[in-house]
Design a protein around this motif. Structure first.
Motif, PDB file in Angstrom:
ATOM      1  N   SER A 307       0.843  -1.195   0.000  1.00 41.43           N
ATOM      2  CA  SER A 307       0.000   0.000   0.000  1.00 41.43           C
ATOM      3  C   SER A 307       0.881   1.249   0.000  1.00 41.43           C
ATOM      4  O   SER A 307       2.078   1.187   0.304  1.00 41.43           O
ATOM      5  CB  SER A 307      -0.896   0.009   1.237  1.00 41.43           C
ATOM      6  OG  SER A 307      -0.119   0.163   2.413  1.00 41.43           O
ATOM      7  N   ASP A 328       2.404  -8.348 -10.273  1.00 42.15           N
ATOM      8  CA  ASP A 328       2.090  -6.932 -10.484  1.00 42.15           C
ATOM      9  C   ASP A 328       1.778  -6.198  -9.182  1.00 42.15           C
ATOM     10  O   ASP A 328       1.228  -5.091  -9.204  1.00 42.15           O
ATOM     11  CB  ASP A 328       0.890  -6.805 -11.438  1.00 42.15           C
ATOM     12  CG  ASP A 328       1.173  -7.395 -12.810  1.00 42.15           C
ATOM     13  OD1 ASP A 328       2.287  -7.183 -13.308  1.00 42.15           O
ATOM     14  OD2 ASP A 328       0.280  -8.073 -13.359  1.00 42.15           O
ATOM     15  N   ARG A 330       2.011  -3.818  -6.075  1.00 45.68           N
ATOM     16  CA  ARG A 330       2.580  -2.465  -6.081  1.00 45.68           C
ATOM     17  C   ARG A 330       3.971  -2.421  -5.473  1.00 45.68           C
ATOM     18  O   ARG A 330       4.794  -1.587  -5.872  1.00 45.68           O
ATOM     19  CB  ARG A 330       1.647  -1.517  -5.316  1.00 45.68           C
ATOM     20  CG  ARG A 330       2.164  -0.077  -5.258  1.00 45.68           C
ATOM     21  CD  ARG A 330       1.176   0.828  -4.573  1.00 45.68           C
ATOM     22  NE  ARG A 330       0.028   1.096  -5.419  1.00 45.68           N
ATOM     23  CZ  ARG A 330      -1.030   1.827  -5.017  1.00 45.68           C
ATOM     24  NH1 ARG A 330      -1.049   2.328  -3.800  1.00 45.68           N
ATOM     25  NH2 ARG A 330      -2.042   2.027  -5.830  1.00 45.68           N
ATOM     26  N   GLU A 333       7.107  -1.916  -7.543  1.00 46.86           N
ATOM     27  CA  GLU A 333       7.556  -0.619  -8.055  1.00 46.86           C
ATOM     28  C   GLU A 333       8.816  -0.132  -7.347  1.00 46.86           C
ATOM     29  O   GLU A 333       9.579   0.663  -7.905  1.00 46.86           O
ATOM     30  CB  GLU A 333       6.440   0.423  -7.893  1.00 46.86           C
ATOM     31  CG  GLU A 333       5.174   0.086  -8.681  1.00 46.86           C
ATOM     32  CD  GLU A 333       4.039   1.054  -8.370  1.00 46.86           C
ATOM     33  OE1 GLU A 333       4.296   2.046  -7.627  1.00 46.86           O
ATOM     34  OE2 GLU A 333       2.915   0.842  -8.862  1.00 46.86           O
TER      35      GLU A 333
END
Length: 354
Positions: A307, A328, A330, A333
């Protein structure tokens, strides 16, 4: 009002005038700069070891100020006595130009009322635009006392700071960490900064500064009958260089395996907010905006989706390794390495081979 008694190096600007200053001091210490442009930082001293040391959060704040500062003055304030002299060079190397030492042996012990009195007086004298201190247990007690004395605004537990001209924007979690609020307040703009959110920059070798000894003669000293540190340093995830962090993708019976892995790696187990809400971990182990910001050398994230609040808490981690069934997620990233797989199975295998 109490004031400056003496200065290091035989020089002092205590009367606010330039008369009598050594050649070059005016330019070197920016005494001709508008005082309301500056930053004042309470430099918290950690006396838990054999020798006093500057707390990490104070160095983190000074590093952030150096990155934001466009030439404004930087003041520091410390409380203590002759035992602090070996720390002057380190304080100057992290950007402080003028250091106020509230010079009193009694103030080697934290007295919140006395500290607040002296800090408020020094702030009135120096007129900084921004006042910063760590959101430590002492900082959280001291900051509101100072703000009340000055009738100033205060933003507590900040996780980011930015400045535009003289206005500082202070970001902090709100509504249980579900919202990030960016706040501005009237001068002097005051904030406490959460430990671990900013990296400590390299010191500037050979940096110089001046020390002003401030004499406290107020009545804020009280007799301390007993003092006990109830904080368990062994449970402090911010001090660990390796964190094995667990999220919603981890089963409860994998927790002992994660603890075994962390022990073999010389690290600790931390977690996401969801596992605290389940009652599996205390909040002291939670990483994120509503938990703790961490800066380990290695952050091993097992079953953590990532998150926004959690990613903010690991922004200073040097290396992030994610283990997740979702390629995928988060957290990918910011991850340096991504292992696509079941976090529970990877934990068991890692425990087996270590």
């Amino acid at each position: 009002m109490t004031g400056c008694e003496s200065c290091s190096g035989g020089s002092c600007s205590s009367d606010g005038k330039n008369k009598g200053l050594p050649p070059g001091m005016l330019e070197q210490y920016k005494l001709n700069v508008d005082r309301s442009d500056g930053y004042l930082i309470w430099v918290e001293i950690d006396r838990s070891g054999e020798y006093p040391r500057i707390s990490d959060v104070s160095l983190e704040i000074l590093s952030k100020v150096r990155s934001m500062n466009d030439g404004s003055r930087v003041w520091g304030v410390v409380f203590g006595h002759a035992e602090l002299k070996p720390l002057y060079g380190e304080i100057f190397s992290h950007g402080v130009e003028t250091l106020y030492e509230v010079h009193d042996k009694r103030l080697c012990t934290f007295h919140p009322e006395a500290y607040a009195d002296a800090l408020a007086q020094i702030i009135v004298r120096t007129e900084p635009a921004v006042v910063l201190m760590g959101a430590t247990p002492r900082g959280r007690e001291l900051a509101p006392r100072v703000a009340a004395k000055l009738d100033a605004g205060l933003t507590a537990d900040c996780t980011d700071l930015s400045v535009d001209d003289r206005i500082i924007s202070m970001t902090r979690p709100a509504f249980g960490g579900n919202v990030l609020a960016t706040i501005q307040c009237t001068a002097p703009q005051m904030a406490t900064v959460r430990p671990g959110v900013f990296p400590i920059s390299d010191p500037s070798e050979g940096a110089k500064g001046t020390v002003i000894y401030w004499q406290y003669d107020g009545c804020g000293l009280k007799d301390i009958v007993s003092s006990e540190n109830v904080r368990n340093e062994e449970d402090d995830i911010t001090r660990s260089r390796i964190l094995v962090s667990l999220g919603a993708g981890v089963k409860k019976d994998s927790i002992p395996i994660a603890e075994s892995v962390a022990r073999k790696l010389g690290g600790m187990v931390s977690c996401s907010r969801k596992l605290v809400e389940k009652g599996w971990f205390p909040q002291s182990r939670q990483v994120g905006q509503s938990g703790k910001s961490v800066a380990p050398d290695v952050y091993l994230a097992f079953g953590i989706s990532g998150s926004v609040q959690h990613l903010a808490g690991i922004s200073s981690a040097k290396r992030v390794i994610s283990v997740n069934t979702d390629p995928d997620a988060r957290i990918g990233e910011v991850a340096d390495e991504i292992i696509v797989g079941d976090a529970n199975a990877v934990l068991r295998e890692l425990d087996r081979i270590l």
